[in-house]
Motif scaffolding. Sequence first.
Motif, PDB file in Angstrom:
ATOM      1  N   GLN A 163      29.068  57.220  29.601  1.00 53.84           N
ATOM      2  CA  GLN A 163      28.857  55.849  30.053  1.00 53.84           C
ATOM      3  C   GLN A 163      28.218  55.847  31.435  1.00 53.84           C
ATOM      4  OE1 GLN A 163      32.454  53.341  29.588  1.00 53.84           O
ATOM      5  NE2 GLN A 163      33.431  55.186  28.797  1.00 53.84           N
ATOM      6  N   SER A 164      27.614  54.720  31.783  1.00 56.49           N
ATOM      7  CA  SER A 164      27.083  54.502  33.123  1.00 56.49           C
ATOM      8  C   SER A 164      27.524  53.112  33.578  1.00 56.49           C
ATOM      9  CB  SER A 164      25.552  54.585  33.146  1.00 56.49           C
ATOM     10  OG  SER A 164      25.120  55.896  32.893  1.00 56.49           O
ATOM     11  N   ILE A 165      27.973  53.027  34.811  1.00 58.11           N
ATOM     12  CA  ILE A 165      28.329  51.726  35.381  1.00 58.11           C
ATOM     13  C   ILE A 165      27.632  51.586  36.723  1.00 58.11           C
ATOM     14  CG2 ILE A 165      30.568  51.593  34.223  1.00 58.11           C
ATOM     15  CD1 ILE A 165      31.876  52.406  36.879  1.00 58.11           C
ATOM     16  N   GLU A 166      27.369  50.361  37.116  1.00 54.44           N
ATOM     17  CA  GLU A 166      26.728  50.088  38.397  1.00 54.44           C
ATOM     18  C   GLU A 166      27.704  49.356  39.288  1.00 54.44           C
ATOM     19  OE1 GLU A 166      22.297  48.928  39.216  1.00 54.44           O
ATOM     20  OE2 GLU A 166      23.462  47.076  39.068  1.00 54.44           O
ATOM     21  N   LEU A 167      27.937  49.900  40.479  1.00 53.84           N
ATOM     22  CA  LEU A 167      28.877  49.312  41.424  1.00 53.84           C
ATOM     23  C   LEU A 167      28.106  48.635  42.544  1.00 53.84           C
ATOM     24  CD1 LEU A 167      31.435  52.265  41.809  1.00 53.84           C
ATOM     25  CD2 LEU A 167      31.513  50.357  40.182  1.00 53.84           C
ATOM     26  N   SER A 168      28.379  47.346  42.749  1.00 60.71           N
ATOM     27  CA  SER A 168      27.837  46.645  43.904  1.00 60.71           C
ATOM     28  C   SER A 168      28.733  46.909  45.099  1.00 60.71           C
ATOM     29  CB  SER A 168      27.761  45.138  43.622  1.00 60.71           C
ATOM     30  OG  SER A 168      26.916  44.886  42.523  1.00 60.71           O
ATOM     31  N   GLU A 169      28.263  46.504  46.272  1.00 58.66           N
ATOM     32  CA  GLU A 169      29.006  46.764  47.508  1.00 58.66           C
ATOM     33  C   GLU A 169      30.449  46.283  47.403  1.00 58.66           C
ATOM     34  OE1 GLU A 169      28.721  45.623  52.255  1.00 58.66           O
ATOM     35  OE2 GLU A 169      26.945  45.530  50.981  1.00 58.66           O
ATOM     36  N   SER A 170      31.384  47.149  47.764  1.00 62.13           N
ATOM     37  CA  SER A 170      32.839  46.963  47.775  1.00 62.13           C
ATOM     38  C   SER A 170      33.481  47.089  46.393  1.00 62.13           C
ATOM     39  CB  SER A 170      33.250  45.635  48.417  1.00 62.13           C
ATOM     40  OG  SER A 170      33.214  44.565  47.483  1.00 62.13           O
ATOM     41  N   GLN A 171      32.676  47.179  45.338  1.00 58.51           N
ATOM     42  CA  GLN A 171      33.264  47.421  44.022  1.00 58.51           C
ATOM     43  C   GLN A 171      33.650  48.891  43.887  1.00 58.51           C
ATOM     44  OE1 GLN A 171      30.328  45.960  41.191  1.00 58.51           O
ATOM     45  NE2 GLN A 171      31.353  43.972  41.096  1.00 58.51           N
ATOM     46  N   MET A 172      34.555  49.167  42.943  1.00 55.23           N
ATOM     47  CA  MET A 172      35.081  50.516  42.786  1.00 55.23           C
ATOM     48  C   MET A 172      35.113  50.904  41.322  1.00 55.23           C
ATOM     49  SD  MET A 172      38.166  50.258  45.607  1.00 55.23           S
ATOM     50  CE  MET A 172      37.762  49.630  47.251  1.00 55.23           C
ATOM     51  N   GLY A 173      35.184  52.195  41.072  1.00 52.12           N
ATOM     52  CA  GLY A 173      35.280  52.694  39.713  1.00 52.12           C
ATOM     53  C   GLY A 173      36.111  53.961  39.679  1.00 52.12           C
ATOM     54  N   LEU A 174      36.929  54.112  38.652  1.00 50.49           N
ATOM     55  CA  LEU A 174      37.796  55.278  38.513  1.00 50.49           C
ATOM     56  C   LEU A 174      37.180  56.248  37.520  1.00 50.49           C
ATOM     57  CD1 LEU A 174      40.589  56.472  39.355  1.00 50.49           C
ATOM     58  CD2 LEU A 174      41.497  55.464  37.248  1.00 50.49           C
ATOM     59  N   GLY A 175      37.084  57.510  37.922  1.00 51.41           N
ATOM     60  CA  GLY A 175      36.520  58.534  37.063  1.00 51.41           C
ATOM     61  C   GLY A 175      37.508  59.655  36.774  1.00 51.41           C
TER      62      GLY A 175
END
Length: 320
Positions: free
Chosen positions: A102-114
Amino acid sequence: MQQASAPNFFVNTYTGAPHGRDYERWREELCRCTFKTDIQPGDGGSIDCKLQISLLGGLALVVPSGSSAEFSRTREILNDGCDDMMLGIATSGRVLVRHDEQSIELSESQMGLGDMSVPGGARLNNECRFKTIRIPRSLLLSICPKAEDRLGLVLGGQAPIREAIVRYHALAANLGPHTDVVGQHLMAQHMVDLVALLLGTDADRTELANKGHSAVRLELMRADVIANLSRGDLTIYSVAQKAGVSPRHAQRMFEQTGSTFTEFLLEQRLLLVRKLLLDPLNRWRKVSDLAHSAGFPDVSYFNRVFRRRFGVTPSDMRGA
């Protein structure tokens, strides 16, 4: 690899082509062994990257900067057996994060767990910046058993918690490695508590995590005070507003540590003046100038409280 004044605090920069002895050493020691990722050029054919890595309490807080680098958990790197979780935090621009297929795009201050047991990565350039927190899987799951359900998603809610994570990351990454072992483990636990609140957990664990969040708020308020001692308008109201709590609640948080906000502020200002007095570089500066620079507008009051605190006048301390 350069250690920066603490055994678990590393800062190093590489600029150049992705080959040669210096590159291979930097790639192996700092990227693969410490950051647990491989590194290749991002934009163009060369790498321009500075890495700051802080290790505390089992966590790794990483702040990359530069104009060209791509970090990856490749199939080869997966053989290291690391199955930690990694929280990516977009600090500017739009950060493209790959997680498994998968690919996700994070905008400023957004977060993602890997999940570091599967392929993934992110690219750094002038238009997008990020920082990360590597957390042992068992530690995160003990507080947030359903953390794996949030893998590969954009975490854009819980704005106050995300802001606290960003601010505490900066505090812990820079100051944490220079504290004692107990302090490091407390900071690491507070950071995991914040991540658990962001991801969501059950009622009992949420109550425990909220205690960590309260401790983080107090640490951030204390750090805010110390960073702004020269400001004559520094009050409980301004500090509380920045921390997102009411002045009354902020005052109670300080009192629970055994001193009021006013007592803490006065103590920090006195300690700052003492430090300035003992610095040979300030031997030609007037005592009144040093007092003003620490937020004391009234020199007579400063002299009284200084002597009461240290048992000598400022001039006597400087002479000694």
